[in-house]
Scaffold this motif. Structure first.
Motif, PDB file in Angstrom:
ATOM      1  N   VAL A  92       7.207  -5.251  -5.325  1.00  0.00           N
ATOM      2  CA  VAL A  92       5.945  -4.337  -5.462  1.00  0.00           C
ATOM      3  C   VAL A  92       6.264  -3.293  -4.736  1.00  0.00           C
ATOM      4  CG1 VAL A  92       3.392  -4.380  -5.084  1.00  0.00           C
ATOM      5  CG2 VAL A  92       4.599  -6.399  -5.596  1.00  0.00           C
ATOM      6  N   PHE A  93       6.783  -3.233  -3.676  1.00  0.00           N
ATOM      7  CA  PHE A  93       7.055  -1.941  -2.605  1.00  0.00           C
ATOM      8  C   PHE A  93       7.847  -1.059  -3.526  1.00  0.00           C
ATOM      9  CE2 PHE A  93      10.409  -0.058   0.092  1.00  0.00           C
ATOM     10  CZ  PHE A  93       9.419   0.953   0.687  1.00  0.00           C
ATOM     11  N   THR A 137      14.871  -6.076  -7.250  1.00  0.00           N
ATOM     12  CA  THR A 137      13.788  -4.844  -7.091  1.00  0.00           C
ATOM     13  C   THR A 137      14.145  -3.831  -8.047  1.00  0.00           C
ATOM     14  OG1 THR A 137      15.557  -4.349  -5.392  1.00  0.00           O
ATOM     15  CG2 THR A 137      13.855  -5.433  -4.549  1.00  0.00           C
ATOM     16  N   VAL A 153       3.063  -6.684   2.217  1.00  0.00           N
ATOM     17  CA  VAL A 153       4.792  -6.734   2.002  1.00  0.00           C
ATOM     18  C   VAL A 153       5.547  -6.223   2.763  1.00  0.00           C
ATOM     19  CG1 VAL A 153       6.025  -6.060   0.187  1.00  0.00           C
ATOM     20  CG2 VAL A 153       3.985  -6.428  -0.530  1.00  0.00           C
ATOM     21  N   GLU A 213      -0.802   0.182  -2.946  1.00  0.00           N
ATOM     22  CA  GLU A 213      -0.524   0.671  -1.467  1.00  0.00           C
ATOM     23  C   GLU A 213      -1.016   0.048  -0.296  1.00  0.00           C
ATOM     24  OE1 GLU A 213       0.678   5.250  -0.124  1.00  0.00           O
ATOM     25  OE2 GLU A 213      -1.408   4.904  -0.285  1.00  0.00           O
ATOM     26  N   THR A 231       1.185  -3.350   0.024  1.00  0.00           N
ATOM     27  CA  THR A 231       2.396  -3.178   0.176  1.00  0.00           C
ATOM     28  C   THR A 231       2.557  -2.814   2.108  1.00  0.00           C
ATOM     29  OG1 THR A 231       2.357  -0.651  -0.336  1.00  0.00           O
ATOM     30  CG2 THR A 231       3.252  -2.369  -1.824  1.00  0.00           C
ATOM     31  N   ASN A 232       1.661  -1.775   2.392  1.00  0.00           N
ATOM     32  CA  ASN A 232       1.685  -1.386   3.674  1.00  0.00           C
ATOM     33  C   ASN A 232       1.293  -2.490   4.821  1.00  0.00           C
ATOM     34  OD1 ASN A 232       2.517   1.240   2.707  1.00  0.00           O
ATOM     35  ND2 ASN A 232       0.690   2.144   3.526  1.00  0.00           N
TER      36      ASN A 232
END
Length: 402
Positions: free
Chosen positions: A65-66, A226, A256, A249, A252-253
């Motif tokens: 996802v990142f 990835t 993740v 976002e 992820t921040n």
């Protein structure tokens, strides 16, 4: 809920660092063995043939996802942002290449033959961490500094993704890879259809399903999973891509990247003296801050001179040194490449992880101090804005009187 606070690069950097510290501390307490068992635990059943440990569900699952979000940012930079032309992309590309080549050379010379497979580890720059340190300590610096650091880190990560795809793939299943290509093509087509129907939930669900199937096919093909996130992010049409990035976002921040940092940094520190640490540790510790400092600075100066960038538009040497120091913060991608490079040698994973954490910390501390001192030479942002506004008003009145 926008969760704007978690999009802040300063917050993201602190979450990353905090998670890594917590993981490292726990791994070196009485809870360390239990945490290690949890990381290596497998589900009692496979998911469509995939049998991954808890740690691999983070690196091969959540981290996708990142990389999807990174790929969306990459596409934006290359189409509409600071890299949307060959001339704009040339200087940061040359600087990034210098920042990849010199750390790799230093690593080769220090690590020796036993650790040679880990040469890509110190070539990466952590976008979130580097920009977070810059935002925290370099608020007065010109916007061109942030633009060059962002462009450098974006190109750096693109090179790192290439390394992952080429050098860390042992065998490839062509049937799975071919079907994954079909999935990516379907994702691209559906994204273009979605572009004009932003409120269509069936299309959103279809995009998610196709993305999940494509991820599974790439993971089953032998290529690191990835790469699926990167390819899907690059082909998705701008409108749905930006919508997805905005929604993903905070995830992820806030989840993740901290979870990945916690998992990767949770290693037991070897009970040995400093002199007994392996050459791999020292190679990374030296290559990240030193290699990036000289590699990016020298290549950046050469690039600006060779391309005859006007002096008024050049990033000055003091600012370029600051960018180079922050580029030495490897962290996320370096930790991932460390695990991939040393997957058959647990002891090298441990020492490589400690090397990445130590080298990145050295670069972050020195970079933060340097940037803070350099930033004081510039007027406060508010003052600079007022000065610019007054200058514009003066020119307007002069033109009117003339």
């Amino acid at each position: 809920m926008k969760l704007s606070w978690i999009r802040n690069p300063q917050v993201s950097a602190m979450l990353l660092l905090g998670a890594a510290i917590v993981g490292l501390v726990i791994a070196n307490t009485g809870l360390g063995p239990a945490l290690d068992d949890l990381k290596h635990a497998h589900l009692p059943f496979t998911i469509f043939g995939l049998d991954l440990s808890a740690a691999h569900w983070v690196t091969d699952g959540l981290l996708v996802v990142f990389f999807f979000v990174v790929a969306v940012e990459l596409r934006y930079e290359f189409t509409q942002g600071d890299l949307n032309s060959v001339s704009k992309a040339a200087v940061p590309t040359i600087a990034a290449l210098g920042g990849v080549a010199l750390p790799a050379i230093i690593y080769f010379n220090v690590a020796g033959a036993d650790g040679a497979q880990g040469w890509p580890i110190p070539t990466a720059t952590d976008i979130a961490f580097a920009l977070g340190v810059l935002a925290l300590f370099g608020r007065r610096l010109p916007s061109s500094v942030r633009a060059l650091l962002l462009a450098l880190a974006v190109i750096d990560d693109l090179i790192g993704i290439f390394f992952i795809a080429v050098f860390f793939t042992e065998s490839v299943s062509l049937p799975h890879l071919g079907l994954a290509a079909v999935g990516i093509a379907a994702f691209w087509m559906l994204g273009r259809i979605y572009r004009g129907k932003r409120g269509s939930w069936p299309l959103r669900i279809a995009l998610v399903v196709i993305a999940a199937v494509t991820w599974w096919l790439v993971a089953s093909s032998g290529i690191h999973a990835t790469i699926a996130g990167v390819l899907l992010g690059l082909v998705l049409a701008p409108a749905p891509a930006e919508s997805a990035r905005e929604k993903l976002e905070p995830f992820t921040n806030g989840i993740v990247l901290p979870l990945f940092a916690f998992t990767s940094a949770s290693v037991a520190i070897p009970q040995v003296g400093i002199g007994e640490l392996s050459p791999v540790f020292w190679a990374i510790v030296i290559a990240l801050p030193v290699g990036k400092l000289f590699g990016v600075t020298i290549a950046g100066l050469i690039g600006q001179a060779a391309l005859r960038v006007p002096k008024a538009e050049r990033v000055r040497l003091p600012e370029l040194i600051g960018i180079s120091l922050l580029a030495g913060i490897g962290f996320t991608v370096s930790l991932l490449m460390n695990e991939l490079a040393h997957r058959t040698a647990e002891e090298l994973i441990v020492e490589g992880t400690l090397g990445v954490l130590t080298g990145s910390l050295i670069a972050a501390v020195i970079g933060a101090v340097y940037i803070a001192v350099l930033s004081r030479r510039y007027p406060p942002v508010e003052t600079a804005a007022i000065q610019a506004q007054n200058a514009a008003e003066y020119l307007r009145r002069t033109d009117a009187e003339g």
